[in-house]
Write a protein that holds these residues in place. Structure first.
Motif, mmCIF file in Angstrom:
data_model
loop_
_atom_site.group_PDB
_atom_site.id
_atom_site.type_symbol
_atom_site.label_atom_id
_atom_site.label_comp_id
_atom_site.label_asym_id
_atom_site.label_seq_id
_atom_site.Cartn_x
_atom_site.Cartn_y
_atom_site.Cartn_z
ATOM 1 N N TYR A 545 0.874 -1.174 0.000
ATOM 2 C CA TYR A 545 0.000 0.000 0.000
ATOM 3 C C TYR A 545 0.911 1.224 0.000
ATOM 4 O O TYR A 545 1.475 1.593 1.028
ATOM 5 C CB TYR A 545 -0.885 0.016 1.237
ATOM 6 N N MET A 546 1.069 1.864 -1.140
ATOM 7 C CA MET A 546 2.089 2.899 -1.308
ATOM 8 C C MET A 546 1.450 4.232 -1.675
ATOM 9 O O MET A 546 0.508 4.286 -2.472
ATOM 10 C CB MET A 546 3.072 2.473 -2.402
ATOM 11 N N SER A 547 1.966 5.301 -1.095
ATOM 12 C CA SER A 547 1.552 6.650 -1.475
ATOM 13 C C SER A 547 2.671 7.318 -2.256
ATOM 14 O O SER A 547 3.851 6.984 -2.101
ATOM 15 C CB SER A 547 1.199 7.481 -0.247
ATOM 16 N N SER A 548 2.298 8.250 -3.111
ATOM 17 C CA SER A 548 3.282 9.036 -3.857
ATOM 18 C C SER A 548 2.881 10.501 -3.793
ATOM 19 O O SER A 548 1.708 10.849 -3.941
ATOM 20 C CB SER A 548 3.354 8.567 -5.309
ATOM 21 N N ILE A 549 3.863 11.328 -3.515
ATOM 22 C CA ILE A 549 3.651 12.769 -3.464
ATOM 23 C C ILE A 549 4.994 13.431 -3.723
ATOM 24 O O ILE A 549 6.055 12.817 -3.481
ATOM 25 C CB ILE A 549 3.056 13.199 -2.098
ATOM 26 N N ARG A 550 4.996 14.627 -4.273
ATOM 27 C CA ARG A 550 6.268 15.290 -4.531
ATOM 28 C C ARG A 550 7.084 15.420 -3.237
ATOM 29 O O ARG A 550 6.656 16.086 -2.304
ATOM 30 C CB ARG A 550 6.026 16.676 -5.131
ATOM 31 N N SER A 551 8.256 14.756 -3.060
ATOM 32 C CA SER A 551 8.981 14.014 -4.077
ATOM 33 C C SER A 551 9.445 12.682 -3.485
ATOM 34 O O SER A 551 10.625 12.334 -3.531
ATOM 35 C CB SER A 551 10.203 14.807 -4.535
ATOM 36 N N HIS A 552 8.515 11.896 -2.901
ATOM 37 C CA HIS A 552 8.911 10.596 -2.367
ATOM 38 C C HIS A 552 7.737 9.618 -2.348
ATOM 39 O O HIS A 552 6.573 10.011 -2.427
ATOM 40 C CB HIS A 552 9.480 10.734 -0.948
ATOM 41 N N PHE A 553 8.107 8.340 -2.259
ATOM 42 C CA PHE A 553 7.146 7.268 -2.043
ATOM 43 C C PHE A 553 7.151 6.892 -0.574
ATOM 44 O O PHE A 553 8.151 7.064 0.127
ATOM 45 C CB PHE A 553 7.532 6.017 -2.853
ATOM 46 N N ALA A 554 6.030 6.353 -0.121
ATOM 47 C CA ALA A 554 5.968 5.768 1.219
ATOM 48 C C ALA A 554 5.197 4.448 1.117
ATOM 49 O O ALA A 554 4.070 4.459 0.626
ATOM 50 C CB ALA A 554 5.277 6.710 2.197
ATOM 51 N N PRO A 555 5.836 3.333 1.540
ATOM 52 C CA PRO A 555 7.216 3.217 2.024
ATOM 53 C C PRO A 555 8.218 3.297 0.880
ATOM 54 O O PRO A 555 7.861 3.080 -0.279
ATOM 55 C CB PRO A 555 7.231 1.833 2.661
ATOM 56 N N PRO A 615 15.971 -1.081 -7.175
ATOM 57 C CA PRO A 615 15.419 0.265 -7.024
ATOM 58 C C PRO A 615 14.059 0.381 -7.705
ATOM 59 O O PRO A 615 13.780 -0.293 -8.700
ATOM 60 C CB PRO A 615 16.447 1.141 -7.738
ATOM 61 N N PHE A 616 13.223 1.240 -7.146
ATOM 62 C CA PHE A 616 12.020 1.674 -7.847
ATOM 63 C C PHE A 616 12.014 3.195 -7.838
ATOM 64 O O PHE A 616 12.651 3.826 -6.981
ATOM 65 C CB PHE A 616 10.743 1.078 -7.236
ATOM 66 N N TYR A 617 11.298 3.791 -8.789
ATOM 67 C CA TYR A 617 11.430 5.241 -8.940
ATOM 68 C C TYR A 617 10.221 5.818 -9.678
ATOM 69 O O TYR A 617 9.447 5.097 -10.317
ATOM 70 C CB TYR A 617 12.716 5.575 -9.707
ATOM 71 N N HIS A 626 12.586 15.426 -8.558
ATOM 72 C CA HIS A 626 12.062 14.215 -9.183
ATOM 73 C C HIS A 626 13.088 13.083 -9.180
ATOM 74 O O HIS A 626 12.752 11.930 -8.929
ATOM 75 C CB HIS A 626 11.627 14.516 -10.620
ATOM 76 N N GLN A 627 14.357 13.408 -9.440
ATOM 77 C CA GLN A 627 15.388 12.371 -9.475
ATOM 78 C C GLN A 627 15.532 11.664 -8.126
ATOM 79 O O GLN A 627 15.929 10.503 -8.055
ATOM 80 C CB GLN A 627 16.742 12.974 -9.872
ATOM 81 N N GLU A 628 15.205 12.384 -7.046
ATOM 82 C CA GLU A 628 15.324 11.810 -5.704
ATOM 83 C C GLU A 628 14.109 10.976 -5.310
ATOM 84 O O GLU A 628 14.088 10.372 -4.230
ATOM 85 C CB GLU A 628 15.527 12.925 -4.672
ATOM 86 N N MET A 629 13.092 10.932 -6.158
ATOM 87 C CA MET A 629 11.868 10.203 -5.835
ATOM 88 C C MET A 629 12.073 8.729 -6.183
ATOM 89 O O MET A 629 11.753 8.266 -7.272
ATOM 90 C CB MET A 629 10.675 10.781 -6.596
ATOM 91 N N GLN A 630 12.619 7.978 -5.208
ATOM 92 C CA GLN A 630 12.988 6.593 -5.448
ATOM 93 C C GLN A 630 12.917 5.802 -4.148
ATOM 94 O O GLN A 630 12.664 6.356 -3.078
ATOM 95 C CB GLN A 630 14.412 6.518 -6.004
ATOM 96 N N GLY A 631 13.139 4.508 -4.261
ATOM 97 C CA GLY A 631 13.186 3.643 -3.085
ATOM 98 C C GLY A 631 13.852 2.332 -3.452
ATOM 99 O O GLY A 631 14.306 2.129 -4.587
ATOM 100 N N TYR A 632 13.931 1.399 -2.456
ATOM 101 C CA TYR A 632 14.569 0.104 -2.668
ATOM 102 C C TYR A 632 13.677 -1.005 -2.113
ATOM 103 O O TYR A 632 13.002 -0.824 -1.089
ATOM 104 C CB TYR A 632 15.930 0.038 -1.968
ATOM 105 N N ILE A 633 13.714 -2.147 -2.806
ATOM 106 C CA ILE A 633 13.030 -3.336 -2.313
ATOM 107 C C ILE A 633 14.029 -4.493 -2.372
ATOM 108 O O ILE A 633 14.711 -4.698 -3.377
ATOM 109 C CB ILE A 633 11.746 -3.630 -3.126
#
Length: 659
Positions: A545-555, A615-617, A626-633
């Protein structure tokens, strides 16, 4: 036969000159000062939306007129990685058919919803030619809202054409095929076993839901194009038909023997009466009905198993054939509803039929026998008159508000303007090259806006920068506000444009949806805010269950995923600002990304194949960071005991990488 051969020879020679010859003298075709008529200043809106079929792309594109600027490609019958259409879990059901998932089709024709014979701006419809289907696009969202498959049909070319109060869309099969329980029959038994069908699809008055109301079972001819009656001819539909020879091989010769094929006139009001009287026969079939739910942002796919069929060979006063020279393609009704224009591809004239004469011929039984059990009206009894020597290869006709018609000529590559009542040619202009369809804004309705005619051309050599063996598809805009047509712009188009339609921007732009309201999002996996972000395991299925907003995802950090897991990223775009979508992609995914609109939830299924950290982005540029809007799984071996954890904003410890 000799007449046919001579005509065909002339057509072939003319086509060869157009296709292989030198550029015509003055091929730019644009008079000095005309460019300003197509110019739309920065920050200004176009006057019209032009909805263009994408042909073999399977999509529909939207351009501005008169600028020719591309605004949007609407995914309809083919997967679209740009928008995740057919890749997101929510949209996959829209491309399901009775044959399973079909990722590509061929969209030829466009039609608009109407009220009192005028375009009302609510919905746009398109046809799938290969796997017969009809789609409804919601003009508030510029998204495909519904797709219905057509049973007993093959090659859905004569589709989708609409009645003047949007009671029905019609769809005629291009290829007649065996219909019924036994379809394993010799091809050579065409005349005995092959049938054509026409489907009448009802449209819900408020929300536009489609349903197959009934089908007509007809002789084994090829149905090409169609238009509904209007005004005095309301309650009727007219179809062009070819291959009255019922040939099953080498059709370019064997289906071009007769001097005349047919226009089919259908009294659908009479068909409704028979339907209410219980004269229809229920047939067992299988076809898909797919519908998008705006509240849950998901599509639902179901299979239906029954359709009602009427047989006009038994119910004699539903259908009538009218002879039409020769191999007719277009079939168009003028704004008054009195005149029906047939366009025979191999004809040297354009026949114009009169609805009032057709009615008198039926009353007087002025027939030339029957064809397949259906009465054939005498040609002269239905004819208003013929346009003499109009050009070579007439295909399609549309109309302005001044009693004039505009017909495309494929072989002689031109548009010809002529007066409908007087049948006189008034003007002609060349197109570059080999025009197919053309479109006048509102030109198929009771209220044409006129002003422009747009040519959709098949060949573009000499017009654009070369791009290898295939050049871009092409459209050309002509100003028709004066007595003479004037070319004002060429513009490239996607796919292979066939038919198109245009409507004033004022019908749509103020109703266009800007955001999906987050508090109305009923998606079963919606994340209403960052605090609700979580990861849940259900056996080998993991739901993020993920949210997106400028400029990150959670989780944005997830661990405890194992090989063999199916991971579902349910991404909710928390933005409530216009034109701020977010994208989502994960390394190693075997499908495309997501593109999630403000307030929307969309799902990407990912099955990791290797151990590692992925990575996901965000794939849609959304902010300065925008380039910093990423995460890892993190993916661990199948037997790992690593617990499932997730976080956002938790910085790794300095020694976290040491063993």
């Amino acid at each position: 036969m000799k007449r046919y051969q001579n005509l065909l020879l002339v057509a072939v020679i003319a086509a060869a000159v157009q296709i292989t010859g030198c550029k015509p003298k003055g091929a730019t075709g644009v008079a000095a000062g005309s460019a300003e008529k197509a110019y739309v200043a920065p920050g200004k809106y176009d006057e019209f939306y032009n909805f263009v079929s994408g042909g073999f792309s399977g999509q529909m594109s939207v351009y501005g007129l008169p600028s020719g600027r591309l605004f949007r490609v609407i995914p309809v019958f083919s997967v679209d990685p740009e928008k995740g259409w057919g890749y997101s879990e929510e949209s996959k059901p829209m491309l399901m058919t009775s044959n399973g998932f079909v990722p590509w089709d061929d969209l030829h024709h466009v039609s608009f919803s109407q009220t009192n014979g005028e375009i009302d701006g609510r919905w746009t419809f398109g046809n799938a030619n290969n796997t017969p289907r009809v789609a409804r696009i919601d003009n508030k969202t510029f998204r495909t809202a519904e797709i219905i498959e057509l049973p007993n049909s093959a090659g859905n070319h004569s589709s989708p054409f609409i009645t003047e109060n949007s009671e029905y869309l019609v769809a005629g099969t291009r290829f007649s095929v065996p219909v019924g329980d036994n379809q394993d029959v010799p091809i050579a038994s065409y005349k005995q076993n092959f049938k054509g069908t026409i489907s009448f699809i009802s449209i819900g008055k408020e929300h536009g839901e489609m349903d197959i109301a009934f089908q007509l079972l007809l002789p084994g001819v090829n149905f090409d194009l169609s238009r509904a009656g209007k005004g005095p001819s309301h309650g009727w539909f007219f179809f062009s038909c070819y291959n009255s020879e019922q040939a099953n091989t080498l059709l370019e010769v064997n289906a071009s023997q007769r001097d005349k094929d047919f226009i089919l006139a259908v009294n659908w009001k009479k068909a409704e009466e028979y339907l209410k009287a219980g004269k229809g026969v229920k047939k067992q079939v299988r076809y898909a009905h797919n519908k998008w739910d705006e509240a849950t942002h998901t599509a639902k796919h179901e299979i239906r198993t029954e359709v009602t069929v009427l047989d006009p060979a038994i119910l004699k006063d539903i259908c009538y054939f009218i002879p039409c020279p020769k191999s007719p393609h277009g079939c168009d009704t003028d704004p008054t509803g009195e005149y029906i224009v047939g366009s025979g591809k191999l004809a040297a004239v354009i026949p114009v039929f009169s609805f009032s004469k057709i009615q008198k011929a039926i009353a007087d039984k002025s027939y030339d026998g029957e064809y397949g059990g259906i009465p054939v009206i005498k040609y002269e009894s239905a004819l208003h008159g013929e346009v003499q020597k109009p050009g070579l290869g007439p295909l399609h006709t549309e109309f302005d508000a001044n009693g004039n018609a505009y017909t495309s000529f494929f072989v002689s590559s031109e548009i010809v303007k002529w007066n409908v009542k007087e049948l006189k040619v008034l003007d002609r202009v060349p197109t570059y090259y080999s025009i197919g369809h053309l479109s006048v804004p509102g030109g198929d309705t009771r209220k044409p806006w006129g002003k422009y005619v747009v040519a959709y051309n098949k060949i573009t050599k000499d017009r654009y920068l070369p791009t290898g063996p295939e050049l871009t598809q092409s459209a050309q805009i002509y100003d028709i506000s004066g007595d003479k047509m004037q070319l004002i712009l060429d513009f490239p188009t996607i796919g292979e444009p066939h038919y198109a339609g245009s409507m004033p921007a004022s019908l749509i732009k103020d109703k266009s949806l800007k955001i999906y309201k987050l508090d109305q999002n009923k998606h079963p996996y919606v994340t209403m805010g960052e605090k609700e972000a979580k990861v849940v395991r259900e056996g080998n299925k993991v739901h993020v269950y993920m949210s997106s907003i400028r400029s990150h995802f959670a989780p944005d950090n997830i661990e405890g995923i194992k090989l063999g897991d199916e991971v579902y990223f349910h991404v909710t775009n928390l933005e409530q600002d216009w034109d701020v979508p977010h994208g989502f992609a994960v390394k190693g995914a075997l499908n495309a990304e997501l593109l999630i609109m403000p307030g929307e939830t969309s799902t990407l299924k990912w099955v990791p194949e290797k151990v590692g950290v992925y990575p996901f982005y965000c794939t849609d540029f959304c902010s300065a960071l925008h380039q910093e809007m990423q995460g890892y799984i993190r993916v661990s071996p199948a037997g790992s005991n690593l617990p499932l954890t997730f976080s956002v904003g938790k910085q790794a410890a300095p020694d976290s990488t040491k063993k």
